[in-house]
Design a protein around this motif. Structure first.
Motif, PDB file in Angstrom:
ATOM      1  N   GLU A 122      30.480  33.468  28.635  1.00  0.00           N
ATOM      2  CA  GLU A 122      31.188  34.474  27.837  1.00  0.00           C
ATOM      3  C   GLU A 122      32.494  34.895  28.516  1.00  0.00           C
ATOM      4  N   LEU A 123      32.455  35.002  29.859  1.00  0.00           N
ATOM      5  CA  LEU A 123      33.659  35.352  30.617  1.00  0.00           C
ATOM      6  C   LEU A 123      34.745  34.301  30.389  1.00  0.00           C
ATOM      7  N   LEU A 124      34.344  33.032  30.436  1.00  0.00           N
ATOM      8  CA  LEU A 124      35.312  31.941  30.238  1.00  0.00           C
ATOM      9  C   LEU A 124      35.867  31.940  28.812  1.00  0.00           C
ATOM     10  N   GLU A 125      34.974  32.090  27.828  1.00  0.00           N
ATOM     11  CA  GLU A 125      35.418  32.089  26.420  1.00  0.00           C
ATOM     12  C   GLU A 125      36.419  33.217  26.150  1.00  0.00           C
ATOM     13  N   THR A 126      36.084  34.428  26.641  1.00  0.00           N
ATOM     14  CA  THR A 126      36.967  35.574  26.395  1.00  0.00           C
ATOM     15  C   THR A 126      38.265  35.456  27.197  1.00  0.00           C
ATOM     16  N   GLU A 127      38.197  34.759  28.369  1.00  0.00           N
ATOM     17  CA  GLU A 127      39.398  34.542  29.185  1.00  0.00           C
ATOM     18  C   GLU A 127      40.382  33.634  28.437  1.00  0.00           C
ATOM     19  N   HIS A 128      39.824  32.614  27.775  1.00  0.00           N
ATOM     20  CA  HIS A 128      40.667  31.707  26.978  1.00  0.00           C
ATOM     21  C   HIS A 128      41.366  32.472  25.858  1.00  0.00           C
ATOM     22  N   LYS A 129      40.609  33.339  25.190  1.00  0.00           N
ATOM     23  CA  LYS A 129      41.163  34.120  24.073  1.00  0.00           C
ATOM     24  C   LYS A 129      42.261  35.064  24.584  1.00  0.00           C
ATOM     25  N   TYR A 130      41.985  35.692  25.729  1.00  0.00           N
ATOM     26  CA  TYR A 130      42.935  36.623  26.354  1.00  0.00           C
ATOM     27  C   TYR A 130      44.226  35.874  26.721  1.00  0.00           C
ATOM     28  N   LEU A 131      44.066  34.664  27.302  1.00  0.00           N
ATOM     29  CA  LEU A 131      45.222  33.851  27.683  1.00  0.00           C
ATOM     30  C   LEU A 131      46.065  33.467  26.466  1.00  0.00           C
ATOM     31  N   GLU A 132      45.398  33.127  25.378  1.00  0.00           N
ATOM     32  CA  GLU A 132      46.105  32.784  24.131  1.00  0.00           C
ATOM     33  C   GLU A 132      47.005  33.940  23.687  1.00  0.00           C
ATOM     34  N   GLN A 133      46.436  35.164  23.749  1.00  0.00           N
ATOM     35  CA  GLN A 133      47.193  36.336  23.304  1.00  0.00           C
ATOM     36  C   GLN A 133      48.352  36.647  24.252  1.00  0.00           C
ATOM     37  N   LEU A 134      48.113  36.515  25.563  1.00  0.00           N
ATOM     38  CA  LEU A 134      49.198  36.736  26.535  1.00  0.00           C
ATOM     39  C   LEU A 134      50.286  35.680  26.356  1.00  0.00           C
ATOM     40  N   ASP A 135      49.841  34.457  26.035  1.00  0.00           N
ATOM     41  CA  ASP A 135      50.769  33.341  25.849  1.00  0.00           C
ATOM     42  C   ASP A 135      51.764  33.628  24.723  1.00  0.00           C
ATOM     43  N   PHE A 169      31.779  42.391  32.971  1.00  0.00           N
ATOM     44  CA  PHE A 169      31.358  41.006  33.215  1.00  0.00           C
ATOM     45  C   PHE A 169      30.922  40.806  34.669  1.00  0.00           C
ATOM     46  N   LEU A 170      31.732  41.297  35.603  1.00  0.00           N
ATOM     47  CA  LEU A 170      31.434  41.080  37.029  1.00  0.00           C
ATOM     48  C   LEU A 170      30.176  41.823  37.461  1.00  0.00           C
ATOM     49  N   ARG A 171      29.966  43.014  36.899  1.00  0.00           N
ATOM     50  CA  ARG A 171      28.736  43.750  37.226  1.00  0.00           C
ATOM     51  C   ARG A 171      27.511  42.981  36.738  1.00  0.00           C
ATOM     52  N   ASP A 172      27.606  42.444  35.516  1.00  0.00           N
ATOM     53  CA  ASP A 172      26.490  41.651  34.965  1.00  0.00           C
ATOM     54  C   ASP A 172      26.218  40.426  35.829  1.00  0.00           C
ATOM     55  N   LEU A 173      27.288  39.765  36.257  1.00  0.00           N
ATOM     56  CA  LEU A 173      27.128  38.567  37.096  1.00  0.00           C
ATOM     57  C   LEU A 173      26.458  38.925  38.421  1.00  0.00           C
ATOM     58  N   LEU A 174      26.893  40.035  39.017  1.00  0.00           N
ATOM     59  CA  LEU A 174      26.325  40.466  40.303  1.00  0.00           C
ATOM     60  C   LEU A 174      24.843  40.793  40.171  1.00  0.00           C
ATOM     61  N   GLU A 175      24.497  41.499  39.087  1.00  0.00           N
ATOM     62  CA  GLU A 175      23.084  41.885  38.872  1.00  0.00           C
ATOM     63  C   GLU A 175      22.177  40.675  38.705  1.00  0.00           C
ATOM     64  N   ALA A 211      30.178  40.695  44.980  1.00  0.00           N
ATOM     65  CA  ALA A 211      30.121  42.123  45.333  1.00  0.00           C
ATOM     66  C   ALA A 211      31.522  42.631  45.680  1.00  0.00           C
ATOM     67  N   LYS A 212      32.283  41.827  46.399  1.00  0.00           N
ATOM     68  CA  LYS A 212      33.654  42.163  46.782  1.00  0.00           C
ATOM     69  C   LYS A 212      34.537  42.285  45.533  1.00  0.00           C
ATOM     70  N   ALA A 213      34.351  41.332  44.614  1.00  0.00           N
ATOM     71  CA  ALA A 213      35.139  41.322  43.377  1.00  0.00           C
ATOM     72  C   ALA A 213      34.850  42.564  42.535  1.00  0.00           C
ATOM     73  N   VAL A 214      33.565  42.939  42.438  1.00  0.00           N
ATOM     74  CA  VAL A 214      33.176  44.134  41.670  1.00  0.00           C
ATOM     75  C   VAL A 214      33.840  45.375  42.266  1.00  0.00           C
ATOM     76  N   LYS A 215      33.840  45.464  43.597  1.00  0.00           N
ATOM     77  CA  LYS A 215      34.447  46.602  44.298  1.00  0.00           C
ATOM     78  C   LYS A 215      35.950  46.664  43.994  1.00  0.00           C
ATOM     79  N   SER A 216      36.627  45.515  44.098  1.00  0.00           N
ATOM     80  CA  SER A 216      38.078  45.464  43.860  1.00  0.00           C
ATOM     81  C   SER A 216      38.420  45.873  42.430  1.00  0.00           C
ATOM     82  N   VAL A 217      37.684  45.311  41.457  1.00  0.00           N
ATOM     83  CA  VAL A 217      37.962  45.627  40.042  1.00  0.00           C
ATOM     84  C   VAL A 217      37.693  47.099  39.762  1.00  0.00           C
ATOM     85  N   SER A 218      36.622  47.644  40.346  1.00  0.00           N
ATOM     86  CA  SER A 218      36.295  49.065  40.130  1.00  0.00           C
ATOM     87  C   SER A 218      37.398  49.971  40.680  1.00  0.00           C
TER      88      SER A 218
END
Length: 320
Positions: free
Chosen positions: A18-31, A151-157, A170-177
């Motif tokens: 789901e993270l990858l699919e939504t990342e593609h959609k996000y990239l399309e819009q930024l593009d 997404f990152l919290r779900d992945l960590l859990e 865990a590091k990524a979750v901390k940085s994003v938070s």
């Protein structure tokens, strides 16, 4: 244990997909913004470089960082991909800081710059935009940051604590938070400034200056003032801030300039205020509050029980 691991793995795979699919959609819009606005505007010179920088901020860098992340995700390199991406997270904070000025400059250019106005209209009619405006696309990075956090919290859990990727996640979750909190802080401050400005415009004259650094708007509403000597109740509009409490009354409806404004009657500093609930403890109708200041005691009444309770809570919190 094996069942638990399998369950974790299923959830984790689903979230990663789901993270990858939504990342593609996000990239399309930024593009859309990068290709049809930033790149072409740079080439055409319709906007001065400083104006272009103000409107789009670090959007191109955000786009590049997401592009690299999506390549990592496609190859299944979740840990290294997120580790690399987190080094670029500060861009989101800077983007949030710039967004208010970006919107202001965009409006200004649309008003003043005829060729930019024509160009924007033309680009937005392209089929790729599906009826979306540039204004709809500019807040996307902040919405995406919010999604990353979940997404990152779900992945960590759903990652085993003894796996190699757990620490990176865990590091990524901390940085994003942390960046998320930074962005929320910027948004709260902006909303607060707008509230202070709105109340300032409501008040007649410039005698009461509300726009003070560190002052926070809390609430407002009508309350009845109970006079000390058996006069009739007076209906007044009150504004509560983090450091002061303001009593106002409506200006005369026939006043040529201020018919829809409020006249400030008193400004009470909260640092020496004592708040008491005189009645309204039971399920009776309404209640009465007593506000004691060094040289004045205010008795405030409302016929609505919930309203008086809310005021009591807000006042005691502000005073504390």
């Amino acid at each position: 244990v094996e069942e638990q691991r399998a369950r974790w793995e299923r959830k984790r795979s689903r979230t990663a997909k789901e993270l990858l699919e939504t990342e593609h959609k996000y990239l399309e819009q930024l593009d859309l913004v990068v290709t049809f606005f930033v790149t072409i505007l740079k080439a055409k010179g319709t906007l001065k470089p400083a104006v272009l920088e103000t409107i789009f901020g670090p959007l191109e860098s955000i786009y590049s960082a997401s592009h690299v992340l999506s390549l990592h995700l496609e190859r299944g390199n979740l840990g290294p991909g997120l580790e690399n991406f987190c080094q670029n997270l500060e861009l989101y904070g800077h983007y949030a800081e710039n967004l208010e000025q970006a919107n202001k400059t965009l409006k200004e250019q649309l008003r003043k710059n005829k060729s930019f106005r024509r160009f924007k209209k033309l680009q937005e009619t392209r089929p790729q935009f599906q009826g979306r405006k540039l204004e709809d696309l500019l807040p996307l990075p902040l919405q995406r940051l919010h999604q990353y956090k979940h997404f990152l919290r779900d992945l960590l859990e759903n990652t085993s604590p003894d796996s190699a990727e757990y620490q990176k996640l865990a590091k990524a979750v901390k940085s994003v938070s942390e960046v998320s909190r930074w962005v929320q802080d910027i948004i709260h401050k902006r909303e607060n400034s707008l509230q202070l400005l709105r109340v300032q415009k409501l008040l007649k004259g410039q005698k009461t200056q509300l726009l003070t650094p560190g002052r926070w708007y809390i609430r407002e509403g009508w309350l009845l003032v109970v006079p000390s000597k058996g006069e009739e109740l007076k209906r007044r509009m009150f504004f509560l801030f983090s450091d002061i409490f303001i009593a106002t009354k409506p200006c005369h409806p026939l006043h040529p300039l201020s018919s829809n404004k409020l006249a400030c009657q008193a400004v009470y500093p909260l640092h020496q205020c004592v708040v008491d609930k005189v009645f309204g403890h039971t399920q009776s109708r309404g209640g009465l509050l007593s506000l004691s200041f060094p040289h004045k005691t205010l008795l405030l009444m409302s016929g609505d029980q919930q309203d008086i309770n809310d005021w009591y809570r807000s006042l005691t919190t502000a005073v504390r």
